[in-house]
Scaffold this motif. Sequence first.
Motif, PDB file in Angstrom:
ATOM      1  N   UNK A  75       9.778  16.826  -4.504  1.00  0.00           N
ATOM      2  CA  UNK A  75       8.535  17.537  -4.184  1.00  0.00           C
ATOM      3  C   UNK A  75       8.556  18.117  -2.773  1.00  0.00           C
ATOM      4  N   UNK A  76       8.244  19.404  -2.616  1.00  0.00           N
ATOM      5  CA  UNK A  76       8.195  20.010  -1.271  1.00  0.00           C
ATOM      6  C   UNK A  76       6.940  19.621  -0.490  1.00  0.00           C
ATOM      7  N   UNK A  77       5.974  18.988  -1.161  1.00  0.00           N
ATOM      8  CA  UNK A  77       4.712  18.629  -0.512  1.00  0.00           C
ATOM      9  C   UNK A  77       4.570  17.124  -0.313  1.00  0.00           C
ATOM     10  N   UNK A  78       5.659  16.392  -0.461  1.00  0.00           N
ATOM     11  CA  UNK A  78       5.590  14.932  -0.452  1.00  0.00           C
ATOM     12  C   UNK A  78       5.020  14.389   0.858  1.00  0.00           C
ATOM     13  N   UNK A  79       4.159  13.378   0.747  1.00  0.00           N
ATOM     14  CA  UNK A  79       3.540  12.694   1.868  1.00  0.00           C
ATOM     15  C   UNK A  79       3.834  11.190   1.748  1.00  0.00           C
ATOM     16  N   UNK A  80       3.668  10.407   2.829  1.00  0.00           N
ATOM     17  CA  UNK A  80       3.937   8.964   2.767  1.00  0.00           C
ATOM     18  C   UNK A  80       3.182   8.256   1.640  1.00  0.00           C
ATOM     19  N   UNK A  81       1.924   8.659   1.404  1.00  0.00           N
ATOM     20  CA  UNK A  81       1.132   8.040   0.339  1.00  0.00           C
ATOM     21  C   UNK A  81       1.799   8.198  -1.022  1.00  0.00           C
ATOM     22  N   UNK A  82       2.442   9.348  -1.242  1.00  0.00           N
ATOM     23  CA  UNK A  82       3.072   9.638  -2.536  1.00  0.00           C
ATOM     24  C   UNK A  82       4.176   8.642  -2.870  1.00  0.00           C
ATOM     25  N   UNK A  83       4.855   8.134  -1.845  1.00  0.00           N
ATOM     26  CA  UNK A  83       5.975   7.222  -2.049  1.00  0.00           C
ATOM     27  C   UNK A  83       5.533   5.781  -2.286  1.00  0.00           C
ATOM     28  N   UNK A  84       4.241   5.530  -2.104  1.00  0.00           N
ATOM     29  CA  UNK A  84       3.745   4.163  -2.235  1.00  0.00           C
ATOM     30  C   UNK A  84       2.795   3.978  -3.420  1.00  0.00           C
ATOM     31  N   UNK A  85       1.953   4.967  -3.664  1.00  0.00           N
ATOM     32  CA  UNK A  85       0.905   4.836  -4.682  1.00  0.00           C
ATOM     33  C   UNK A  85       1.094   5.885  -5.775  1.00  0.00           C
ATOM     34  N   UNK A  86       1.136   5.426  -7.008  1.00  0.00           N
ATOM     35  CA  UNK A  86       1.296   6.350  -8.132  1.00  0.00           C
ATOM     36  C   UNK A  86      -0.016   7.090  -8.390  1.00  0.00           C
ATOM     37  N   UNK A  87      -0.005   8.432  -8.400  1.00  0.00           N
ATOM     38  CA  UNK A  87      -1.237   9.183  -8.658  1.00  0.00           C
ATOM     39  C   UNK A  87      -1.644   9.101 -10.128  1.00  0.00           C
ATOM     40  N   UNK A  88      -2.922   8.992 -10.370  1.00  0.00           N
ATOM     41  CA  UNK A  88      -3.440   8.955 -11.728  1.00  0.00           C
ATOM     42  C   UNK A  88      -3.772  10.369 -12.209  1.00  0.00           C
ATOM     43  N   UNK A  89      -3.676  10.560 -13.511  1.00  0.00           N
ATOM     44  CA  UNK A  89      -4.058  11.851 -14.096  1.00  0.00           C
ATOM     45  C   UNK A  89      -5.575  11.948 -14.043  1.00  0.00           C
ATOM     46  N   UNK A  90      -6.098  12.728 -13.100  1.00  0.00           N
ATOM     47  CA  UNK A  90      -7.543  12.780 -12.870  1.00  0.00           C
ATOM     48  C   UNK A  90      -8.056  14.208 -12.981  1.00  0.00           C
ATOM     49  N   UNK A  91      -9.348  14.329 -13.138  1.00  0.00           N
ATOM     50  CA  UNK A  91      -9.997  15.617 -13.364  1.00  0.00           C
ATOM     51  C   UNK A  91     -10.023  16.442 -12.088  1.00  0.00           C
TER      52      UNK A  91
END
Length: 330
Positions: free
Chosen positions: A298-314
């Motif tokens: 991902x070209x937009x990766x942030x520290x949070x992305x490497x720790x917490x899995x994002x949920x499919x949200x509205x």
Amino acid sequence: MMSLSSKDLIVEVEDLKKYFPVRGGIFQKVVDYVKAIDGVSLGIKRNETFGLVGETGCGKTTLGRTILKLIEPTAGKIYFDGMDITSLNRKEMQKMRQSMQIVYQDPYSSLHPRKTVKEIVGEPLKIHFSLKDEEVKAQVLEALYSVGMSQEHMYRYPHEFSGGQRQRVAIARALILRPKFLVLDEPTSALDVSVQAKVLKLLRDLQKGFELTYLFISHNVSVVEYVSDRVAVMYLGKIVETASREDIFRNPLHPYTLSLFSAIPIPDPRVRKEKILLKGEVPSPLNPPKGCRFTTRCPLVQPLCKEVEPKLSKAKEDHHVACHYRERAQ
């Protein structure tokens, strides 16, 4: 996710998982699992074409076959026409097969080479019903007519047909039980472009005539855009974005979707389109990254992305995305 009570849904999947065991050692014990599908939830409306797109190896085909229970799920729920089919045994599932069928990618390998078209297309009738030969013949002929073939094709063998004709035979076999739901697993990828267009038009006509619902699986984004009413984008066993066709192609939100759609050619030599080229390799489903699975590319990766899995949200009405960056950007 939509409610199970919704009359619009014919298929609903909740937190579906399919793990394949990896064995090793002298005693071939299970040492790990390939997480082909890892927590997928989606709903498919009646009489729509639901497109499923993603790179090769992302789990699209496994998801389609698991929904039909051709592959047993590891966990999760599958609802078909309001019924929970997850725990149905083989005999109970056989009755459900009349309502749900599949058309495979390669029509040559999915058709028995030593059987005639009449035997191939009529086989589902013999499995599910006790019919006389004349009744089977009449229904086979009707199915062949519906896909643009005729009586002269009934006693030929698969090797005597072109790729497009073989796929028409495969579609006729899937339709002969009058199902409500069809999984189309890359149904045109093995065909020439001109033949693809004819088969796609046929599928559209059949959908209207038979009131069918399609799960259309493909890695060809242009084809998915052409045939689908709604689209889901899959990456490494996860759904990362889902929306209506118009919305997702006009305004993709997930970085992976943006990259995938940037490769769609524009039929105008005067228009230049910048492609988003991803760096790195697709991680192994045997050992997916922690947090978001797209972090390694991902070209937009942030520290949070490497720790917490994002949920499919509205993100907005009927548009869902699994991305921390987009959530913060809104």
